[in-house]
Design an enzyme around this catalytic site. Sequence first.
Site, mmCIF file in Angstrom:
data_model
loop_
_atom_site.group_PDB
_atom_site.id
_atom_site.type_symbol
_atom_site.label_atom_id
_atom_site.label_comp_id
_atom_site.label_asym_id
_atom_site.label_seq_id
_atom_site.Cartn_x
_atom_site.Cartn_y
_atom_site.Cartn_z
ATOM 1 N N GLY A 182 70.910 16.965 61.254
ATOM 2 C CA GLY A 182 72.308 16.531 61.304
ATOM 3 C C GLY A 182 73.174 17.513 60.530
ATOM 4 O O GLY A 182 72.732 18.615 60.173
ATOM 5 N N GLU A 187 73.893 22.352 57.405
ATOM 6 C CA GLU A 187 74.758 23.108 56.484
ATOM 7 C C GLU A 187 73.940 23.651 55.311
ATOM 8 O O GLU A 187 74.000 24.843 54.992
ATOM 9 C CB GLU A 187 75.899 22.231 55.966
ATOM 10 C CG GLU A 187 76.950 21.937 57.034
ATOM 11 C CD GLU A 187 78.153 21.178 56.499
ATOM 12 O OE1 GLU A 187 78.227 20.933 55.278
ATOM 13 O OE2 GLU A 187 79.024 20.810 57.320
ATOM 14 N N GLU A 203 63.368 17.503 63.402
ATOM 15 C CA GLU A 203 64.341 16.486 63.845
ATOM 16 C C GLU A 203 63.662 15.507 64.798
ATOM 17 O O GLU A 203 62.981 15.902 65.734
ATOM 18 C CB GLU A 203 65.534 17.188 64.517
ATOM 19 C CG GLU A 203 66.460 16.297 65.317
ATOM 20 C CD GLU A 203 67.118 15.167 64.522
ATOM 21 O OE1 GLU A 203 67.698 15.435 63.465
ATOM 22 O OE2 GLU A 203 67.016 13.997 64.985
ATOM 23 N N ASP A 312 82.826 5.159 53.267
ATOM 24 C CA ASP A 312 81.406 5.133 53.627
ATOM 25 C C ASP A 312 80.769 3.751 53.473
ATOM 26 O O ASP A 312 79.720 3.493 54.039
ATOM 27 C CB ASP A 312 80.619 6.110 52.733
ATOM 28 C CG ASP A 312 80.757 7.558 53.186
ATOM 29 O OD1 ASP A 312 81.604 7.827 54.052
ATOM 30 O OD2 ASP A 312 80.013 8.423 52.659
ATOM 31 N N LEU A 319 82.771 10.166 56.712
ATOM 32 C CA LEU A 319 83.525 11.405 56.530
ATOM 33 C C LEU A 319 84.645 11.172 55.531
ATOM 34 O O LEU A 319 85.270 10.108 55.523
ATOM 35 C CB LEU A 319 84.141 11.849 57.870
ATOM 36 C CG LEU A 319 83.161 12.309 58.941
ATOM 37 C CD1 LEU A 319 83.865 12.438 60.283
ATOM 38 C CD2 LEU A 319 82.514 13.634 58.538
ATOM 39 N N ALA A 320 84.920 12.208 54.741
ATOM 40 C CA ALA A 320 85.941 12.082 53.707
ATOM 41 C C ALA A 320 87.311 11.769 54.309
ATOM 42 O O ALA A 320 88.047 10.926 53.785
ATOM 43 C CB ALA A 320 86.004 13.370 52.902
ATOM 44 N N HIS A 444 98.804 35.731 69.410
ATOM 45 C CA HIS A 444 97.764 36.692 69.783
ATOM 46 C C HIS A 444 97.664 37.768 68.712
ATOM 47 O O HIS A 444 98.698 38.248 68.258
ATOM 48 C CB HIS A 444 98.112 37.327 71.133
ATOM 49 C CG HIS A 444 97.154 38.422 71.509
ATOM 50 N ND1 HIS A 444 95.893 38.152 71.997
ATOM 51 C CD2 HIS A 444 97.266 39.778 71.430
ATOM 52 C CE1 HIS A 444 95.270 39.301 72.222
ATOM 53 N NE2 HIS A 444 96.077 40.305 71.882
#
Length: 466
Positions: A182, A187, A203, A312, A319-320, A444
Amino acid sequence: MSSYDVAVIGAGPGGYVAAIRCAQLGFKTAIIEKQALGGTCLNVGCIPSKALLDSSHHYYDAVTHFKEHGIDIDTPKVNFTQMIARKQNVIDTNVAGIEYLMGKNNIDVLKGTGAFKDATHIIVTAVDGSTQEIEAKNTIIATGSVSSELPFAPTDGTRIITSTEALALTEVPAHLIVIGGGVIGLELGSVYLRLGSQVTVVEYADRVIPGMDGALSKELTKVLKKQGMKFYTSTGVTSVVNNGNDVTLKATNKKGEEIEIQGDYALVAVGRRAFTGSLGLDTVGVEVDERGRIKTNGHLQTNVSNIYAIGDVVAGAMLAHKAEEEGTLVAEQLAGQKPHIDYNLIPGVVYTWPEVAGVGKTEEQLKEEGVEYKVGSFPFKALGRARASMDTDGFAKILADKNTDEVLGVHIIGARAADLIAEGVTAMEFRASAEDISRMSHAHPTFSEAIKEAALAATANRAIHA
Ligand SMILES: Cc1cc2nc3c(=O)[nH]c(=O)nc-3n(C[C@H](O)[C@H](O)[C@H](O)COP(=O)(O)OP(=O)(O)OC[C@H]3O[C@@H](n4cnc5c(N)ncnc54)[C@H](O)[C@@H]3O)c2cc1C
């Protein structure tokens, strides 16, 4: 005894934002926190992980890309002690920032563990055992979450570790085994992969980041494999043993074959669970669901009418920014306002490199819901900006309603996807069509042009540069 309009228990991003918004709205507010202000996010979550991701990214760039950029340097070396010290400094600065904000907003910070005496009284117990009682007309519970455990891989804080220890190791592992593909696992796996560790991800599901759009998962796996990460998907861990100086992991794959992996650390990153310990919920009769999360109605109100819960500790994405929105919502409701959160528009991000981000419906969800949709996709390798910076992996993908052209989902893997996704959120918040995005001028050269091109592709299959 001090009396408050609102007491907030827990000073993570949910709690401290709720407290600030309450104070802004004129409520006399207290916040109770047993550890450092900032909660999981600032101390052992979002911020330290990003600090280490940034440091390791610089190192990885120096090793792999500098030469091609025309920068010759002596072989760079990792000073891991300094890297961890910098991370701590980032945390400390952020925590000090929250302390400042509490003072600025006249919020009383009560250091200690909060527990209900009854629905309007809370006992705060400090580390030294001293207690104080406060009265609160309303209470917002924001006590967050802790790492989930696996019974067959009990964490011991030394070799079998959670993300908290992985953010504060004293050495770069030779071989880090990550249980769980996950966000947190990938990360932290990326941090150590870039610093030279061998990283193996095990996993249980058939793909990594299973909640995100399947195309993102496939591309991320491909890119991380290219960087050297090893994956065992559809593989269930059966045991992890700490041998003293290393760990042995056993797992079974879907063919029933047993796999044994030797590493020097095993990171258990299989999700998080709501934390309500020591709150004394039974005393006031606040109900929790089968997963231990505090039950709330559509207004984040518990079954006890003056007690609310956010972040949470309640259902939804852990998520924060979701916690923050919920903190604001409860404060504004208490002030008689009618705020609203569209949970479909809370973006999800993975800070690997390339970054991964998505908002709205995934292609899998649209199929399951039987929605007629069209897809527009554009590869980063066709972007001038991406070629200039050598960040050519990834793509932007827009899902739009086949009949109305309304954008239903935006999914990006590529450089700075974490920031780019804000355009998707804005567009969807205003119920934009793919054509709306495609007709907006995008500077651009920028990575954001991938979104315009994907919108063009979705609108009429007419991307310009692909
Ligand atoms: C490694 C890692 C990386 C992450 N990265 C990201 C990211 O990049 N982006 C993102 O959006 N999210 C990320 N998250 C998730 C994010 O940290 C959480 O979703 C967020 O912190 C939840 O906020 P919260 O306010 O609900 O609870 P928390 O931040 O968990 O805060 C709860 C606080 O309550 C306190 N507390 C608990 N019980 C009591 C009590 N009885 N009395 C007093 N205080 C109490 C705790 O000490 C804690 O400080 C990450 C998490 C981890 C672990």
